[in-house]
Design an enzyme around this catalytic site. Sequence first.
Site, short mmCIF file in Angstrom:
data_model
loop_
_atom_site.label_atom_id
_atom_site.label_comp_id
_atom_site.label_asym_id
_atom_site.label_seq_id
_atom_site.Cartn_x
_atom_site.Cartn_y
_atom_site.Cartn_z
N SER A 24 -2.72 4.06 2.28
CA SER A 24 -1.47 4.12 3.05
C SER A 24 -1.40 5.24 4.07
CB SER A 24 -0.27 4.22 2.11
OG SER A 24 -0.07 3.00 1.43
N LYS A 84 8.69 10.90 4.97
CA LYS A 84 8.57 9.48 4.65
C LYS A 84 9.66 9.08 3.66
CE LYS A 84 4.96 6.25 3.10
NZ LYS A 84 3.55 6.11 2.69
N SER A 103 1.32 2.03 3.87
CA SER A 103 2.77 2.09 3.91
C SER A 103 3.33 3.18 4.82
CB SER A 103 3.30 2.31 2.49
OG SER A 103 2.86 3.55 1.97
#
Length: 497
Positions: free
Chosen positions: A175, A75, A151
């Site tokens: 997230s 990520k 996210s």
Amino acid sequence: MSVFPEYVDCDATRLAELVRAREVSAEEVLEAAIERLERRNPAVNAVIRTTLEESHTAAAGPGGQAFSGVPFLFKDILQAFAGVPMTFGSAAVRGYVPPVHSEYVRRALGAGVLPLGVSNIPELGLMATTEPEAFGATRNPWDLTRTAGGSSGGAAAAVAAGIVPMAGANDGGGSIRIPAGWCGLVGLKPSRGRVPMGPYHSEVWHGAVCEHVVSRSVRDCAGMLDVLSGPCRGAPYTAPRPERPYREAIAADPPALRVGFTTRSPVDMPVEPSCVEAVEKCARHLQNLGHHVEEAEPAVDGMAIARAFLTLYYGQAGAQLQRLSELLGDGFRPSALEVTTRALARLGQALSAAEYCHAHDHWSTAARAMTEYHACYHLYLTPTAASAAPRLGELLPRGWEYLQRRLLSLPGVANAALRLRIPERLAAETFAATPFTQLANLTGQPAISLPLHWTDAGLPIGVQLIAPTGGEARLLQVAAQLERACPWFRRCPPAAA
């Protein structure tokens, strides 16, 4: 034609088994992943940066590790890969290249994963939808007009689209679980301290942020937790050690458990009927599996939790800009930040230390209430979100809300807004679609989202199970039991067909 057409039918565990048995080579698996990336990513925009040279090098390695030969994404925040740019989802960040791997990346690479690339995120990971101005919106493979969540939206979209079988994710307020719920995946937020954050951080958001993966199967989730968990030098928290590896634990059914559930939003906003139906369906499955299930909520003030989380959210947004400025120097351009990010940072900078500390007190109050709840109920069942995945743009500020954030981003306005308690009054609206996930971040408990239901329109709906701190083994056992009772692995979205 693909050199390995069975790629999308395998989870990470199966891929690693095939590579170990030499039924397929790591290079062949990687080529299948690259082919999927080239075919599927233009539609979903899940991967913003590739690391193909590094992945080919890893594929040529000796192998034999837990996930050798498994393509994987990291990520674009926290999961620092040495020598690969990290942009935090922002046009304001340029030229930053981490000098060393984060502990997360080091452990994942040590398990043999092939680093295919970097997944898309909202700017600084601050939104529940992945629509950054810098890299464009990530689209949900189940419906390309909808968000994949945030996210970890890029990670979830890539897994759902069959680009990779699992991907790196992190969770400060939902997230991992929100994108997992909206993309039909398994998403576990571990206990505080289970997966270390070093060497760049000892903790993030005072321990509210945890790291793990999104995956299509429970066994991948369990196996990767075995890889990533364990103490690290400098970590301020250490979660209780499991009695045995998680991958072994899920082979056994749990004992009969008491499960409490709710379908009511903690901020008293509407919950879509499909989300209510998903929880009721899960409750029936659990009942049929021999567990005692009844409607019961913990004595937690949902609005107090929302306000406490918003204070954390604002304060950390403000602090994050200061940290980036110190880290990047001239490589950080605050003027290029999105309006929402600047507004959040202004609110955080306007908060007093006393206000922040007072909000932090609610973390302990909620943790004590959950300890009392778990004295009666082993698990707490809720929807993962209050709706199916919203359409792209729905979770972004529009009209008056956009103007409001532009005003808040100006010097001095945030101070006046806090005095008028305007952000506090917006708490319910802020969490209208995602009110269920923040609790576990503040209390430090493990929580998992499972894809047990789909709407009539074919959109996945997640359900969330929360366990006491350190209770990942029981949580994963129940998840595996539900997976066996109502398998979801073969359900594929149109963008992965």
